[in-house]
Design a protein around this motif. Sequence first.
Motif, PDB file in Angstrom:
ATOM      1  N   PHE A  30       0.827  -1.203   0.000  1.00 50.96           N
ATOM      2  CA  PHE A  30       0.000   0.000   0.000  1.00 50.96           C
ATOM      3  C   PHE A  30       0.865   1.259   0.000  1.00 50.96           C
ATOM      4  CE2 PHE A  30      -1.642   3.330   2.883  1.00 50.96           C
ATOM      5  CZ  PHE A  30      -2.612   3.874   2.040  1.00 50.96           C
ATOM      6  N   PHE A  31       1.793   1.360   0.938  1.00 54.69           N
ATOM      7  CA  PHE A  31       2.589   2.584   1.058  1.00 54.69           C
ATOM      8  C   PHE A  31       3.516   2.806  -0.139  1.00 54.69           C
ATOM      9  CE2 PHE A  31       1.501   2.413   5.660  1.00 54.69           C
ATOM     10  CZ  PHE A  31       0.927   3.682   5.738  1.00 54.69           C
ATOM     11  N   VAL A  32       4.129   1.736  -0.637  1.00 57.74           N
ATOM     12  CA  VAL A  32       5.021   1.875  -1.795  1.00 57.74           C
ATOM     13  C   VAL A  32       4.219   2.271  -3.036  1.00 57.74           C
ATOM     14  CG1 VAL A  32       6.563   0.622  -3.359  1.00 57.74           C
ATOM     15  CG2 VAL A  32       6.803   0.347  -0.889  1.00 57.74           C
ATOM     16  N   ALA A  33       3.115   1.573  -3.290  1.00 59.06           N
ATOM     17  CA  ALA A  33       2.296   1.881  -4.461  1.00 59.06           C
ATOM     18  C   ALA A  33       1.691   3.283  -4.350  1.00 59.06           C
ATOM     19  CB  ALA A  33       1.197   0.835  -4.640  1.00 59.06           C
ATOM     20  N   LEU A  34       1.271   3.672  -3.154  1.00 59.65           N
ATOM     21  CA  LEU A  34       0.728   5.011  -2.940  1.00 59.65           C
ATOM     22  C   LEU A  34       1.765   6.076  -3.267  1.00 59.65           C
ATOM     23  CD1 LEU A  34      -1.567   6.869  -1.852  1.00 59.65           C
ATOM     24  CD2 LEU A  34      -0.535   6.582   0.399  1.00 59.65           C
ATOM     25  N   ALA A  35       2.969   5.917  -2.742  1.00 56.89           N
ATOM     26  CA  ALA A  35       4.024   6.904  -2.986  1.00 56.89           C
ATOM     27  C   ALA A  35       4.370   7.001  -4.471  1.00 56.89           C
ATOM     28  CB  ALA A  35       5.263   6.558  -2.168  1.00 56.89           C
ATOM     29  N   LEU A  36       4.515   5.854  -5.124  1.00 59.45           N
ATOM     30  CA  LEU A  36       4.843   5.857  -6.552  1.00 59.45           C
ATOM     31  C   LEU A  36       3.700   6.419  -7.391  1.00 59.45           C
ATOM     32  CD1 LEU A  36       6.663   2.406  -6.846  1.00 59.45           C
ATOM     33  CD2 LEU A  36       7.701   4.697  -6.921  1.00 59.45           C
ATOM     34  N   SER A  37       2.470   6.082  -7.026  1.00 60.70           N
ATOM     35  CA  SER A  37       1.314   6.577  -7.756  1.00 60.70           C
ATOM     36  C   SER A  37       1.206   8.101  -7.654  1.00 60.70           C
ATOM     37  CB  SER A  37       0.033   5.917  -7.219  1.00 60.70           C
ATOM     38  OG  SER A  37      -1.091   6.383  -7.919  1.00 60.70           O
ATOM     39  N   MET A  38       1.373   8.620  -6.450  1.00 63.44           N
ATOM     40  CA  MET A  38       1.297  10.076  -6.255  1.00 63.44           C
ATOM     41  C   MET A  38       2.456  10.783  -6.952  1.00 63.44           C
ATOM     42  SD  MET A  38      -1.320  10.979  -4.635  1.00 63.44           S
ATOM     43  CE  MET A  38      -2.637  10.160  -3.791  1.00 63.44           C
ATOM     44  N   ALA A  39       3.645  10.204  -6.872  1.00 66.62           N
ATOM     45  CA  ALA A  39       4.804  10.809  -7.535  1.00 66.62           C
ATOM     46  C   ALA A  39       4.594  10.848  -9.047  1.00 66.62           C
ATOM     47  CB  ALA A  39       6.072  10.030  -7.189  1.00 66.62           C
ATOM     48  N   GLY A  40       4.077   9.769  -9.600  1.00 69.56           N
ATOM     49  CA  GLY A  40       3.810   9.739 -11.039  1.00 69.56           C
ATOM     50  C   GLY A  40       2.735  10.727 -11.443  1.00 69.56           C
ATOM     51  N   LEU A  41       1.681  10.821 -10.639  1.00 75.49           N
ATOM     52  CA  LEU A  41       0.622  11.793 -10.927  1.00 75.49           C
ATOM     53  C   LEU A  41       1.200  13.209 -10.910  1.00 75.49           C
ATOM     54  CD1 LEU A  41      -2.353  12.614 -11.343  1.00 75.49           C
ATOM     55  CD2 LEU A  41      -2.613  12.502  -8.845  1.00 75.49           C
ATOM     56  N   GLY A  42       1.978  13.515  -9.895  1.00 76.11           N
ATOM     57  CA  GLY A  42       2.587  14.837  -9.809  1.00 76.11           C
ATOM     58  C   GLY A  42       3.516  15.121 -10.981  1.00 76.11           C
ATOM     59  N   TRP A  43       4.279  14.108 -11.402  1.00 80.37           N
ATOM     60  CA  TRP A  43       5.188  14.278 -12.524  1.00 80.37           C
ATOM     61  C   TRP A  43       4.406  14.535 -13.813  1.00 80.37           C
ATOM     62  CZ3 TRP A  43       6.598  12.220 -17.217  1.00 80.37           C
ATOM     63  CH2 TRP A  43       7.871  12.566 -17.683  1.00 80.37           C
ATOM     64  N   ALA A  44       3.339  13.770 -14.031  1.00 77.47           N
ATOM     65  CA  ALA A  44       2.529  13.938 -15.240  1.00 77.47           C
ATOM     66  C   ALA A  44       1.864  15.309 -15.278  1.00 77.47           C
ATOM     67  CB  ALA A  44       1.474  12.832 -15.321  1.00 77.47           C
ATOM     68  N   MET A  45       1.515  15.841 -14.109  1.00 78.00           N
ATOM     69  CA  MET A  45       0.846  17.139 -14.050  1.00 78.00           C
ATOM     70  C   MET A  45       1.767  18.300 -14.431  1.00 78.00           C
ATOM     71  SD  MET A  45      -1.583  17.031 -10.727  1.00 78.00           S
ATOM     72  CE  MET A  45      -3.112  16.132 -10.699  1.00 78.00           C
ATOM     73  N   ARG A  46       3.051  18.038 -14.563  1.00 81.98           N
ATOM     74  CA  ARG A  46       3.947  19.094 -15.043  1.00 81.98           C
ATOM     75  C   ARG A  46       3.641  19.454 -16.485  1.00 81.98           C
ATOM     76  NH1 ARG A  46       9.966  17.342 -13.972  1.00 81.98           N
ATOM     77  NH2 ARG A  46       9.279  15.971 -15.636  1.00 81.98           N
ATOM     78  N   ASP A  47       3.181  18.465 -17.266  1.00 75.95           N
ATOM     79  CA  ASP A  47       2.914  18.689 -18.690  1.00 75.95           C
ATOM     80  C   ASP A  47       1.434  18.640 -19.054  1.00 75.95           C
ATOM     81  OD1 ASP A  47       5.675  18.822 -19.300  1.00 75.95           O
ATOM     82  OD2 ASP A  47       5.782  16.635 -19.381  1.00 75.95           O
ATOM     83  N   LEU A  48       0.629  18.006 -18.232  1.00 73.68           N
ATOM     84  CA  LEU A  48      -0.790  17.822 -18.542  1.00 73.68           C
ATOM     85  C   LEU A  48      -1.636  18.690 -17.608  1.00 73.68           C
ATOM     86  CD1 LEU A  48      -0.746  13.926 -18.827  1.00 73.68           C
ATOM     87  CD2 LEU A  48      -0.639  15.587 -20.697  1.00 73.68           C
ATOM     88  N   PRO A  49      -2.827  19.086 -18.062  1.00 71.32           N
ATOM     89  CA  PRO A  49      -3.700  19.877 -17.200  1.00 71.32           C
ATOM     90  C   PRO A  49      -4.091  19.098 -15.938  1.00 71.32           C
ATOM     91  CG  PRO A  49      -4.508  19.876 -19.471  1.00 71.32           C
ATOM     92  CD  PRO A  49      -3.389  18.881 -19.392  1.00 71.32           C
ATOM     93  N   VAL A  50      -4.199  19.813 -14.841  1.00 73.08           N
ATOM     94  CA  VAL A  50      -4.503  19.190 -13.549  1.00 73.08           C
ATOM     95  C   VAL A  50      -5.813  18.414 -13.609  1.00 73.08           C
ATOM     96  CG1 VAL A  50      -5.069  19.654 -11.132  1.00 73.08           C
ATOM     97  CG2 VAL A  50      -3.185  20.867 -12.224  1.00 73.08           C
ATOM     98  N   ALA A  51      -6.870  19.034 -14.092  1.00 76.56           N
ATOM     99  CA  ALA A  51      -8.190  18.391 -14.098  1.00 76.56           C
ATOM    100  C   ALA A  51      -8.189  17.130 -14.953  1.00 76.56           C
ATOM    101  CB  ALA A  51      -9.252  19.368 -14.581  1.00 76.56           C
ATOM    102  N   THR A  52      -7.592  17.205 -16.121  1.00 80.36           N
ATOM    103  CA  THR A  52      -7.525  16.038 -16.998  1.00 80.36           C
ATOM    104  C   THR A  52      -6.687  14.938 -16.365  1.00 80.36           C
ATOM    105  OG1 THR A  52      -7.754  17.422 -18.962  1.00 80.36           O
ATOM    106  CG2 THR A  52      -6.829  15.226 -19.290  1.00 80.36           C
ATOM    107  N   SER A  53      -5.541  15.301 -15.824  1.00 84.38           N
ATOM    108  CA  SER A  53      -4.665  14.312 -15.190  1.00 84.38           C
ATOM    109  C   SER A  53      -5.372  13.594 -14.055  1.00 84.38           C
ATOM    110  CB  SER A  53      -3.408  14.991 -14.633  1.00 84.38           C
ATOM    111  OG  SER A  53      -2.677  15.599 -15.653  1.00 84.38           O
ATOM    112  N   TYR A  54      -6.004  14.367 -13.201  1.00 86.89           N
ATOM    113  CA  TYR A  54      -6.660  13.768 -12.041  1.00 86.89           C
ATOM    114  C   TYR A  54      -7.818  12.869 -12.468  1.00 86.89           C
ATOM    115  CZ  TYR A  54      -8.909  13.177  -7.562  1.00 86.89           C
ATOM    116  OH  TYR A  54      -9.482  12.624  -6.451  1.00 86.89           O
TER     117      TYR A  54
END
Length: 104
Positions: free
Chosen positions: A35-59
């Motif tokens: 849970f904790f490892v997947a959560l951290a990686l998932s959030m990090a990836g979401l944050g990384w993707a949001m650098r180039d993609l719109p927040v609403a679309t990414s989320y």
Amino acid sequence: MSWLVLVLSGVLEAVWATALARSDGLTRTAPTLVFFVALALSMAGLGWAMRDLPVATSYAVWVGIGAVLTVTWAMASGAEPVSAIRLLFLAAIVGGVVGLKVVH
């Protein structure tokens, strides 16, 4: 590359959600660690993707992928019932996620 990272982060969302359910309130060691490892990686990836993609679309894409995979896994493993209406609504979510990618 941002879309690939976002999709992988959505997959990890399904992993952490399933692991959280199996952790029995964070009392079982292996599912809790997953849970904790997947959560951290998932959030990090979401944050990384949001650098180039719109927040609403990414989320929306991240949540949609995670939700569909979590429900699909629950139905495949027998934890939740399968029904035509559930499959229809899952297809609607997938259609929405694909639509957001298309219009981006």
